[in-house]
Design an enzyme around this catalytic site. Structure first.
Site, mmCIF file in Angstrom:
data_model
loop_
_atom_site.group_PDB
_atom_site.id
_atom_site.type_symbol
_atom_site.label_atom_id
_atom_site.label_comp_id
_atom_site.label_asym_id
_atom_site.label_seq_id
_atom_site.Cartn_x
_atom_site.Cartn_y
_atom_site.Cartn_z
ATOM 1 N N GLY A 1 0.811 -1.218 0.000
ATOM 2 C CA GLY A 1 0.000 0.000 0.000
ATOM 3 C C GLY A 1 0.844 1.267 0.000
ATOM 4 N N GLY A 2 2.073 1.165 -0.527
ATOM 5 C CA GLY A 2 2.922 2.356 -0.635
ATOM 6 C C GLY A 2 3.548 2.795 0.682
ATOM 7 N N ARG B 1 -2.971 -13.340 -4.975
ATOM 8 C CA ARG B 1 -4.422 -13.413 -4.755
ATOM 9 C C ARG B 1 -5.120 -13.025 -6.049
ATOM 10 N NH1 ARG B 1 -4.799 -7.822 -4.997
ATOM 11 N NH2 ARG B 1 -3.194 -6.761 -3.835
ATOM 12 N N ARG C 1 -12.897 1.994 -11.509
ATOM 13 C CA ARG C 1 -13.359 1.809 -10.128
ATOM 14 C C ARG C 1 -14.186 3.026 -9.739
ATOM 15 N NH1 ARG C 1 -8.491 -0.925 -6.658
ATOM 16 N NH2 ARG C 1 -7.520 -2.049 -8.370
HETATM 17 P P1 ADP Z 1 3.403 -1.538 -2.506
HETATM 18 O O1 ADP Z 1 3.497 -3.022 -2.266
HETATM 19 O O2 ADP Z 1 3.669 -0.723 -1.275
HETATM 20 O O3 ADP Z 1 2.181 -1.135 -3.243
HETATM 21 P P2 ADP Z 1 5.023 -1.633 -4.938
HETATM 22 O O4 ADP Z 1 6.383 -2.204 -4.948
HETATM 23 O O5 ADP Z 1 3.931 -2.442 -5.533
HETATM 24 O O6 ADP Z 1 4.662 -1.198 -3.435
HETATM 25 O O7 ADP Z 1 5.040 -0.230 -5.645
HETATM 26 C C1 ADP Z 1 3.888 0.603 -5.668
HETATM 27 C C2 ADP Z 1 4.032 1.667 -6.735
HETATM 28 O O8 ADP Z 1 5.179 2.477 -6.463
HETATM 29 C C3 ADP Z 1 4.256 1.127 -8.146
HETATM 30 O O9 ADP Z 1 3.060 0.864 -8.820
HETATM 31 C C4 ADP Z 1 5.017 2.273 -8.794
HETATM 32 O O10 ADP Z 1 4.093 3.258 -9.217
HETATM 33 C C5 ADP Z 1 5.839 2.818 -7.658
HETATM 34 N N1 ADP Z 1 7.191 2.242 -7.654
HETATM 35 C C6 ADP Z 1 7.601 1.079 -7.084
HETATM 36 N N2 ADP Z 1 8.924 0.862 -7.284
HETATM 37 C C7 ADP Z 1 9.372 1.919 -8.009
HETATM 38 C C8 ADP Z 1 10.659 2.311 -8.535
HETATM 39 N N3 ADP Z 1 11.749 1.581 -8.357
HETATM 40 N N4 ADP Z 1 10.714 3.467 -9.223
HETATM 41 C C9 ADP Z 1 9.633 4.245 -9.390
HETATM 42 N N5 ADP Z 1 8.410 3.947 -8.922
HETATM 43 C C10 ADP Z 1 8.266 2.797 -8.238
#
Ligand code: ADP
Length: 445
Positions: free
Chosen positions: A164-165, A292, A338
């Site tokens: 979730g960022g 999932r 959504r």
């Molecule tokens: P979470 O599991 O917290 O959602 P993610 O690894 O899936 O984290 O990353 C969420 C979002 O963050 C991605 O969809 C992308 O937009 C951004 N992101 C992730 N890693 C990178 C990266 N190395 N560089 C730029 N943006 C990134």
């Protein structure tokens, strides 16, 4: 095959699973919190049990209550949906220890992929490109500085247990890296009980492309093509589509095949999603696996004609996948929107309340997956989704035209919704051209 399935979830995904069960001749056992008592979709299940008060931590997240209902309801399997306990490896293990099949991956694969650092290691072993970054967890600040100098700024500090960022921080130079590491680590410890962080190169303005996969218990793994989910706000997806626009065919094949290799390497089974970011030069990098079914699974169902929930249940029961890779089509273009009960003029704050009037769109190529109805009250306790509007047409331009027509028909009264933003998005020339990246919404609106 299972005779009865427990649905450990609520709302639209609970209804989606009930519908699949009914088509398969399987009985469904639903659960509900006091806030969801009386929801219409519960009437479509064969049985429904109250499992506690409104707060998810007192109901939908209580493993002991769910297992009790599974015993009372005499089910052979549990479908966790998405959210709540869907990616909780402990829950998956407890179900199986109780001789109840968990409709999802093995808990070992779930734990390994749920940890971002070990997921990266699996991806590397499968020769899947990862964002350049640290080898594993960072142990001290000086090591982080060294790695950052090697890969170049800006860098992204990420929590290995992240989701979730949370626990993610961009650092443009050494000073902000040193400060950011401590802050990200503390945030991760607080949110996930795991302070481990690592570094990735920050990819500027990436697109988000993810691949749907299905794996059975017999070693067969297929992909069901990709979805582009670049239209996001605060890392929350707003629009998802398949196929991804403007993705060269070679790159597309490469991404899809990479996802299959990663799944094989990890011993994963059932439905899953391998997420990638794609830079402006079409370099793609693995970011994570969602172990999932996902909210946006309908777009894949529309272009492939494959019922993903049904396949999840079949695979969990031990059946072989009934198709091979070459048999999986990608027909036309599907787009999902959504629709959330949120106030776009107030930083997208949730807007719970009673839906006093609802006119939902329909017609050729239109699907609305939702559990709400006129008179339904959106609870402040759960996510604010009203439903998912999915259109499927022969071309992307036609799908956009259908979506715009649907938005003119769609009316919801009583709660604030994201529909006004949706109208802007589908009329935006960059979206229509298929060139948006994950930072687009925040930069534009
Ligand atoms: P979470 O599991 O917290 O959602 P993610 O690894 O899936 O984290 O990353 C969420 C979002 O963050 C991605 O969809 C992308 O937009 C951004 N992101 C992730 N890693 C990178 C990266 N190395 N560089 C730029 N943006 C990134």
């Amino acid at each position: 095959m299972f005779q009865r399935i427990l649905i450990a979830n609520r709302g639209e995904i609970a209804l989606r699973i009930i519908r699949a069960c009914r088509e398969m001749g399987i009985e469904s056992v639903a659960v509900f919190s006091e806030a969801d008592r009386g929801a219409h979709y519960l009437e479509l299940a064969n049985e429904a049990y109250c499992i506690g008060p409104a707060a998810a931590s007192d109901s939908y997240l209580l493993i002991n209550r769910l297992i009790s209902v599974a015993e009372i309801g005499n089910v052979q399997a549990v479908h966790p949906g998405y959210g709540f306990l869907a990616e909780n490896a402990h829950f998956a293990k407890v179900c199986r220890d109780c001789n109840i099949e968990f409709i999802g991956p093995p808990h070992e694969a779930m734990s390994q992929l749920g940890d971002k650092v070990s997921a990266r290691a699996i991806a590397m072993a499968a020769k899947v490109p990862c964002v350049p970054g640290s080898d594993g967890l960072l142990t001290d600040v000086n090591e982080a500085v060294k790695v950052a100098n090697e890969i170049g700024y800006p860098v992204l500090i990420k929590a290995t247990a992240g989701g979730g960022g949370k626990g993610m921080r961009v650092a443009g130079n050494e000073v902000s890296l040193r400060a950011g590491l401590q802050a990200a680590s503390a945030e991760a410890e607080k949110a996930f009980g795991n302070a481990g962080v690592y570094l990735e190169k920050f990819v500027e303005r990436p697109r988000h492309v993810e691949v749907q996969v299905l794996a059975d218990h017999h070693g067969n793994v297929v992909h069901l093509w990709e979805r582009d989910c670049s239209m996001q706000r605060k890392h929350q997806k707003l629009i998802e589509e398949s196929p991804a626009p403007n993705l060269p065919d070679e790159v597309r094949q490469d991404i899809c095949n990479s996802a299959v290799r990663l799944v094989k390497e990890s011993g994963y089974q059932n439905a899953g999603t391998v997420e990638f970011i794609v830079d402006k030069d079409y370099n793609f990098y693995f970011i994570e696996v969602n172990a999932r079914i996902q909210v946006e699974h309908p777009v894949t169902e529309m272009v492939t004609g494959i019922d993903l929930i049904k396949q999840q249940i079949l695979v969990a029961s031990g059946a072989k996948l009934p198709f091979e890779q070459k048999d999986i089509p990608c027909n036309g273009s599907a787009i999902e929107l959504r629709v959330n009960a949120e106030d776009p003029d107030n930083d997208f704050r949730g807007s719970p309340g009673k839906i006093t009037k609802l006119r939902q769109p329909g017609g050729l190529g239109v699907r609305f997956d939702s559990h709400v109805h006129e008179g339904y009250t959106i609870s402040p306790y759960y996510d604010s989704m009203i439903g998912k509007l999915i259109v499927h047409r022969q071309t992307r331009d036609d799908a956009i035209a259908t979506m715009k027509r649907c938005l003119r028909e769609f009316s919801v009264e009583g709660v604030k919704t994201t529909l006004p933003l949706a109208a802007k998005m589908f009329n935006n020339s960059d979206f229509v051209a298929g060139t948006v990246d994950t930072t687009f919404v925040e930069r534009t609106w």
